[in-house]
Design an enzyme around this catalytic site. Structure first.
Site, mmCIF file in Angstrom:
data_model
loop_
_atom_site.group_PDB
_atom_site.id
_atom_site.type_symbol
_atom_site.label_atom_id
_atom_site.label_comp_id
_atom_site.label_asym_id
_atom_site.label_seq_id
_atom_site.Cartn_x
_atom_site.Cartn_y
_atom_site.Cartn_z
ATOM 1 N N ARG A 49 -6.233 -3.480 19.551
ATOM 2 C CA ARG A 49 -6.023 -4.953 18.758
ATOM 3 C C ARG A 49 -5.262 -4.609 17.695
ATOM 4 O O ARG A 49 -4.696 -3.409 17.569
ATOM 5 C CB ARG A 49 -7.435 -5.254 18.711
ATOM 6 C CG ARG A 49 -8.800 -4.349 18.363
ATOM 7 C CD ARG A 49 -8.316 -3.396 17.227
ATOM 8 N NE ARG A 49 -8.214 -4.058 16.021
ATOM 9 C CZ ARG A 49 -7.545 -3.623 14.879
ATOM 10 N NH1 ARG A 49 -7.294 -2.382 15.114
ATOM 11 N NH2 ARG A 49 -7.349 -4.374 13.844
ATOM 12 N N ALA A 93 -1.874 -6.933 15.884
ATOM 13 C CA ALA A 93 -0.622 -7.292 16.575
ATOM 14 C C ALA A 93 0.347 -6.488 17.045
ATOM 15 O O ALA A 93 0.690 -6.557 18.248
ATOM 16 C CB ALA A 93 0.009 -8.296 15.178
ATOM 17 N N ARG A 135 -4.673 -13.011 24.730
ATOM 18 C CA ARG A 135 -4.991 -13.458 23.328
ATOM 19 C C ARG A 135 -3.949 -14.364 22.756
ATOM 20 O O ARG A 135 -2.942 -14.000 23.082
ATOM 21 C CB ARG A 135 -5.521 -12.556 22.399
ATOM 22 C CG ARG A 135 -6.494 -11.393 22.796
ATOM 23 C CD ARG A 135 -6.798 -10.626 21.476
ATOM 24 N NE ARG A 135 -7.567 -11.133 20.592
ATOM 25 C CZ ARG A 135 -7.724 -10.339 19.243
ATOM 26 N NH1 ARG A 135 -7.195 -9.169 19.264
ATOM 27 N NH2 ARG A 135 -8.177 -10.980 18.311
ATOM 28 N N GLN A 186 -13.866 -4.932 11.907
ATOM 29 C CA GLN A 186 -12.800 -3.973 11.863
ATOM 30 C C GLN A 186 -12.488 -3.237 10.571
ATOM 31 O O GLN A 186 -12.257 -2.094 10.627
ATOM 32 C CB GLN A 186 -11.243 -4.786 12.307
ATOM 33 C CG GLN A 186 -11.333 -5.305 13.586
ATOM 34 C CD GLN A 186 -12.038 -6.765 13.628
ATOM 35 O OE1 GLN A 186 -12.809 -7.100 13.035
ATOM 36 N NE2 GLN A 186 -11.418 -7.513 14.678
ATOM 37 N N ASP A 201 -0.633 -11.643 11.945
ATOM 38 C CA ASP A 201 -0.649 -11.793 13.313
ATOM 39 C C ASP A 201 0.354 -12.749 13.674
ATOM 40 O O ASP A 201 1.095 -12.732 14.733
ATOM 41 C CB ASP A 201 -1.997 -12.208 13.788
ATOM 42 C CG ASP A 201 -2.973 -11.310 13.867
ATOM 43 O OD1 ASP A 201 -3.670 -11.134 12.780
ATOM 44 O OD2 ASP A 201 -3.184 -10.603 14.834
ATOM 45 N N ASN A 227 -3.735 -14.455 9.702
ATOM 46 C CA ASN A 227 -4.416 -13.080 9.591
ATOM 47 C C ASN A 227 -5.721 -13.287 9.921
ATOM 48 O O ASN A 227 -6.095 -14.439 10.034
ATOM 49 C CB ASN A 227 -3.888 -12.142 8.374
ATOM 50 C CG ASN A 227 -4.342 -10.624 8.492
ATOM 51 O OD1 ASN A 227 -4.012 -10.133 9.696
ATOM 52 N ND2 ASN A 227 -5.213 -10.390 7.626
HETATM 53 O O1 MRU Z 1 -8.551 -9.459 16.071
HETATM 54 P P1 MRU Z 1 -7.856 -8.062 15.838
HETATM 55 O O2 MRU Z 1 -8.690 -6.972 15.455
HETATM 56 O O3 MRU Z 1 -6.759 -7.984 16.597
HETATM 57 O O4 MRU Z 1 -7.065 -8.488 14.237
HETATM 58 C C1 MRU Z 1 -6.381 -7.788 13.815
HETATM 59 C C2 MRU Z 1 -5.583 -8.358 12.468
HETATM 60 O O5 MRU Z 1 -5.955 -9.373 12.118
HETATM 61 C C3 MRU Z 1 -4.652 -7.336 11.686
HETATM 62 O O6 MRU Z 1 -4.497 -7.510 10.286
HETATM 63 C C4 MRU Z 1 -3.234 -7.875 12.089
HETATM 64 O O7 MRU Z 1 -3.045 -7.966 13.508
HETATM 65 C C5 MRU Z 1 -2.097 -7.006 11.623
HETATM 66 S S1 MRU Z 1 -2.321 -5.467 12.349
HETATM 67 C C6 MRU Z 1 -1.102 -4.475 11.895
#
Ligand code: MRU
Length: 357
Positions: free
Chosen positions: A49, A51, A92, A201, A242, A252
């Protein structure tokens, strides 16, 4: 690099080995992904996970599919490549890096097909492209770290939300890259990590990876962010993204918008850190960004424990959009866009060779 989030193992045929992030921090387990369907599942479950990591995983996901297309060439190979990309594109909806990587892979196949290459040569081209996406991500993290570290002071304390670190990329991350770089430069810094409900996370991943790297990290509940700002503990906020719209709106992890509003109230700088692959040339305003909604059970039965009545109505958006006017700067691999707005974002995109026609 602090951890190896995902790598391609072997030549052709090969497979992807990734950290199974759903098991962190209690178990460190590696997951081998060998088919397109397994990759879709890994992305959907958040085994991989963040981006940029999703983008790299998508490129390698295409390889998992095309390496099985022995004997096919020309339009037939192209058609199957498009099908594989469409399957991966359903994993996703919000992180644009997924679609950016898939477009890049399909574009490469199209180019090689138009040049009359054999199926085998087209497959080689795709291997080259996927590995290029991986290596460019590594270099980009370093550039983000360098530009972002200029905004970090010796002795400073910073807040971050979700995980935009090594576990979200193939190197030092986006929002956490400036912390790693500042620490490498000898600056003493401290980080507050929001736990990031509902999938934690921040608690499970950000606190784990910063502790591994020896960077001081203090975990707080999401709803303590206002208090730590009020108590004057935070010098600036750094988050990842994202998807970024052409007007500078930043999408985000859910909760980022609330943090940005709090930062504005307390006159604390709020920075988004993201590669140019996160900027979406097709989206002019944040309201156009598709927001993923995830299962109700993530809130009512998080990590297997029931915490809400079975029949309760639930709304579980995984992301939100922070309007550009709340963003002090967007750190990219080419520099910092200060007080982002449509003209500054678009000129940065144009300068990077992104076609905005
Ligand atoms: O649902 P996730 O864990 O994929 O969400 C991740 C985020 O929101 C991060 O802040 C974003 O992807 C930037 S990662 C460098």
């Amino acid at each position: 690099m602090p951890v190896e989030t995902l790598i391609w193992v072997g030549e052709r045929p090969g497979f992807v080995r990734m950290i199974e992030q759903t098991k962190l921090p209690t178990e460190f387990e590696l997951l081998d992904v060998k088919t397109v369907e397994q990759m879709v599942d890994a992305i959907w479950r958040l085994a991989v996970r963040g981006a940029p990591a999703i983008g790299v995983a998508a490129g390698y996901g295409v390889l998992l599919g095309v390496q099985a297309l022995e004997g096919l060439g020309g339009e037939e190979f192209m058609g199957r490549t498009r099908e594989i990309a469409a399957t991966l594109g359903k994993a996703r909806p919000t992180a644009v890096n997924l679609f950016w990587a898939l477009d890049r892979m399909v574009g490469r196949a199209q180019h090689d097909c138009a040049a009359g290459m054999s199926g085998d040569a087209m497959r080689s081209g795709l291997f080259e492209e996927a590995h290029a996406i991986f290596h460019e991500d590594q270099i980009t993290c370093e550039a983000l770290g360098r530009h972002g570290a200029e905004l970090i002071s010796d002795g400073g304390t910073y807040l971050t939300h979700c995980n935009a670190g090594a576990l979200a990329t193939t190197n030092t991350g986006t929002a956490l890259a400036p912390f790693y770089e500042a620490a490498r430069q000898g600056k003493q810094i401290a980080v507050f990590a929001d736990e990031t409900r509902p999938l934690l996370q921040g608690a499970r991943l950000t606190s784990w990876e910063l502790m591994q790297a020896g960077i001081s990290v203090t975990l707080i509940c999401d709803n303590a962010a206002g208090l730590v700002m009020f108590e004057d503990k935070i010098d600036a906020v750094f988050v990842g993204s994202d998807r970024i719209a052409r007007n500078g709106d930043v999408c985000n992890k859910i909760g980022t918008y609330s943090v940005a509003v709090l930062a504005r109230q307390h006159r604390i700088p709020f920075y988004a850190v993201a590669p140019l692959s996160t900027f979406d040339r097709n989206i002019t305003h944040g309201s156009m960004i598709p927001i993923e909604e995830r299962p109700a059970e993530e809130i009512t039965r998080g990590f297997g424990k029931q915490t809400a009545p079975d029949e309760v109505k639930v709304y579980n958006p995984a992301f939100d959009v922070t309007p550009a006017e709340l963003v002090t700067g967007i750190v990219t691999e080419t520099g910092v866009i200060e007080l982002p707005c449509q003209s500054s974002v678009e000129s940065t995109m144009r300068a990077a060779g992104i076609d905005l026609a």
